[in-house]
Design a protein around this motif. Structure first.
Motif, short mmCIF file in Angstrom:
data_model
loop_
_atom_site.label_atom_id
_atom_site.label_comp_id
_atom_site.label_asym_id
_atom_site.label_seq_id
_atom_site.Cartn_x
_atom_site.Cartn_y
_atom_site.Cartn_z
N GLN A 144 0.82 -1.20 0.00
CA GLN A 144 0.00 0.00 0.00
C GLN A 144 0.86 1.26 0.00
O GLN A 144 0.55 2.23 -0.70
CB GLN A 144 -0.92 -0.01 1.21
CG GLN A 144 -2.02 -1.08 1.15
CD GLN A 144 -2.85 -1.13 2.41
OE1 GLN A 144 -2.44 -0.63 3.46
NE2 GLN A 144 -4.01 -1.75 2.33
N ALA A 145 1.96 1.24 0.79
CA ALA A 145 2.86 2.39 0.80
C ALA A 145 3.51 2.59 -0.57
O ALA A 145 3.64 3.73 -1.06
CB ALA A 145 3.94 2.20 1.87
N MET A 146 3.92 1.48 -1.21
CA MET A 146 4.51 1.57 -2.55
C MET A 146 3.49 2.10 -3.55
O MET A 146 3.83 2.88 -4.44
CB MET A 146 5.04 0.20 -2.99
CG MET A 146 6.26 -0.27 -2.22
SD MET A 146 6.77 -1.94 -2.70
CE MET A 146 7.14 -1.67 -4.44
N GLU A 147 2.23 1.67 -3.40
CA GLU A 147 1.19 2.14 -4.31
C GLU A 147 0.98 3.65 -4.15
O GLU A 147 0.85 4.38 -5.14
CB GLU A 147 -0.11 1.39 -4.02
CG GLU A 147 -1.23 1.64 -5.01
CD GLU A 147 -1.00 0.98 -6.35
OE1 GLU A 147 -1.71 1.33 -7.31
OE2 GLU A 147 -0.10 0.11 -6.45
N ARG A 148 0.96 4.12 -2.88
CA ARG A 148 0.81 5.55 -2.66
C ARG A 148 1.99 6.32 -3.24
O ARG A 148 1.80 7.37 -3.89
CB ARG A 148 0.67 5.85 -1.17
CG ARG A 148 -0.63 5.39 -0.56
CD ARG A 148 -0.83 5.97 0.83
NE ARG A 148 0.16 5.47 1.75
CZ ARG A 148 0.01 4.41 2.51
NH1 ARG A 148 -1.11 3.71 2.44
NH2 ARG A 148 0.95 4.02 3.34
#
Length: 478
Positions: A144-148
């Motif tokens: 999720q952090a990478m997606e953001r």
């Protein structure tokens, strides 16, 4: 499954104790079930598992110890226990109100019904999945952090592309080593073409654009830009009768490659970042409406222009309240912090991701990151600041409420925000707490021995344990 040797020849006749050790070694948790699926015994194969967790399982049907959605899986395991081993994840409800306990089970029938003492009995071998579940949760959070970050990168790239293409100033991106043109915006193509058909600039040589590529001023500007200095404006002529232009160069790095930002302008116009913003309403709208706070100051740090995001972050009513004021009125933890930042930008030309504090007019504070660069307007040195609020970022490992800092780096971050005596007091509390924790760990939580090791009376140790909120003081283990 093909067997090369008879099972009895391999394992022989196992007694009960040996069989229990084998079961414990083969699983984290093993259940001995009667023909009706009732748990007769529980074998724990790991030292770190608390027997209290499974103490109330004995005597209950296996289906009653699992969550509702797992009961069908348990019934399926019991039905298929006589066949090839199958593994199914089963969840046991938490006794402490936390998350469920996931275990991967495989049921094996010891003997068919009606044969001996073990007739119809089944052993369920279980593997604790809590560590795997924690890793999966961390993987999901990382994804999720990478997606953001990916979408923030895409949005920034889209803004850059839009600005690059829409800018009225002729801009080239050039490889600093080979001087090969990597990108050219439409304004640069129009300027070099000089009213003729569009020319393809990407892939060509920068020096091929000029009538005298080996002239000393142009070569000196290239050398200055390559050495990470901002070159002065050089006046030269374009090849093929394209007219005289002013050339300004500056260097930057991207993906470990050194690149040059080359700006071209017809003589009579001075290439300037603020001038370009003023001439282009689209760029001006971007600066004023940017979600990041953008501020332009003179060389001494007095604000000349600020966008709406900075006005909101500083809790001001309008831009006019900020214009002419020193930037360190709002930015910086101490009076000298912004001065250090400005001095660094003057010397190096830019500064990235400088962590500091922004104070609003109404008393609110925000942790911010500042990127700054030096520029000029009408021959006068100027400074540009991009201020981003990072206070709401998700920390990879959030600190629990009231937890003390755990490193010297975290303590040094308090300088300028907390008085020295408070920092010293907090450091003393931190060292005291760490020493007590270490002593309790070394003595297996024997408080009498820990107090003797620390040179304290038992009562003094209890007082400190109570002050730091460590452990249950109702139990006297000494």
């Amino acid at each position: 499954m093909k067997r090369r040797t008879a099972p009895r020849a391999v394992v022989g006749d196992l007694d009960a104790a040996t069989a229990q050790r084998v079961v414990a070694a083969a699983s984290d948790v093993a259940l001995l079930l009667d023909p009706h699926g009732v748990i007769q015994d529980v074998v724990i194969g790991r030292d770190d598992l608390d027997p209290v967790l499974v103490a109330d399982w004995i005597g209950q049907p296996w289906t009653e110890t699992v969550t509702v959605e797992s009961r069908a899986k348990v019934e399926s395991l019991l039905r298929d226990a006589a066949g090839p081993p199958r593994w199914r994840q089963v969840n046991h409800p938490s006794t402490g109100g936390g998350s469920d306990w996931p275990i991967l089970y495989s049921a094996v029938q010891i003997a068919p019904p009606g044969r001996g003492k073990t007739a119809g009995r089944t052993i369920a071998f279980g593997r604790d999945l809590r560590a795997t579940e924690a890793l999966q949760l961390r993987l999901i959070e990382a994804q999720q952090a990478m997606e953001r970050d990916y979408w923030r990168f895409r949005q920034a790239e889209t803004r850059y592309r839009h600005l690059f293409q829409a800018s009225s100033e002729a801009v080239l991106i050039v490889d600093a080593g080979s001087l090969r043109i990597l990108e050219a915006n439409p304004a640069a193509v129009a300027l070099v073409s000089n009213g003729g058909g569009p020319r393809r600039l990407a892939g060509g040589s920068l020096t091929a654009l000029f009538e005298a590529p080996n002239s000393k001023p142009l070569q000196a500007a290239l050398a200055a830009a390559r050495s990470a200095r901002r070159a002065e404006v050089v006046r030269t002529a374009l090849s093929d009768g394209g007219g005289r232009v002013g050339v300004s160069m500056s260097s930057f790095r991207q993906d470990d490659a050194s690149l040059l930002l080359v700006r071209l302008s017809r003589l009579g116009t001075e290439p300037s970042p603020l001038a370009a913003v003023t001439e282009s309403s689209m760029l001006l709208d971007f600066v004023r409406n940017s979600p990041d706070a953008l501020v332009f100051t003179d060389n001494e740090g007095r604000i000349q222009m600020a966008n709406a995001s900075f006005v909101a972050l500083a809790q001001l009513g309008s831009e006019e309240q900020a214009r002419g004021e020193p930037l360190d009125r709002w930015l910086g933890r101490t009076g000298v912090e912004l001065g250090v930042l400005i001095q660094t930008v003057r010397q190096r030309g830019s500064m990235r991701l400088f962590s500091t504090l922004l104070r609003g007019e109404d008393g609110a504070t925000a942790e911010v990151e500042v990127s700054a660069s030096a520029t000029t307007q009408d021959g006068k040195p100027m400074l540009a600041f991009a201020v981003r609020d990072v206070g709401r970022r998700l920390s990879a490992e959030p600190r629990a409420a009231g937890e003390l800092p755990r490193s010297a780096g975290e303590l040094t971050e308090l300088v300028g925000r907390v008085p020295l005596k408070d920092i010293v007091g907090e450091t003393t509390d931190l060292i005291e707490q760490l020493c007590i924790e270490t002593a309790l760990k070394m003595t297996s939580d024997n408080r009498a021995s820990a107090a003797q090791m620390l040179g304290l009376s038992r009562q003094s140790l209890y007082v400190k344990l109570r002050r730091h909120g460590m452990g249950d003081l109702g139990d006297d283990e000494g």
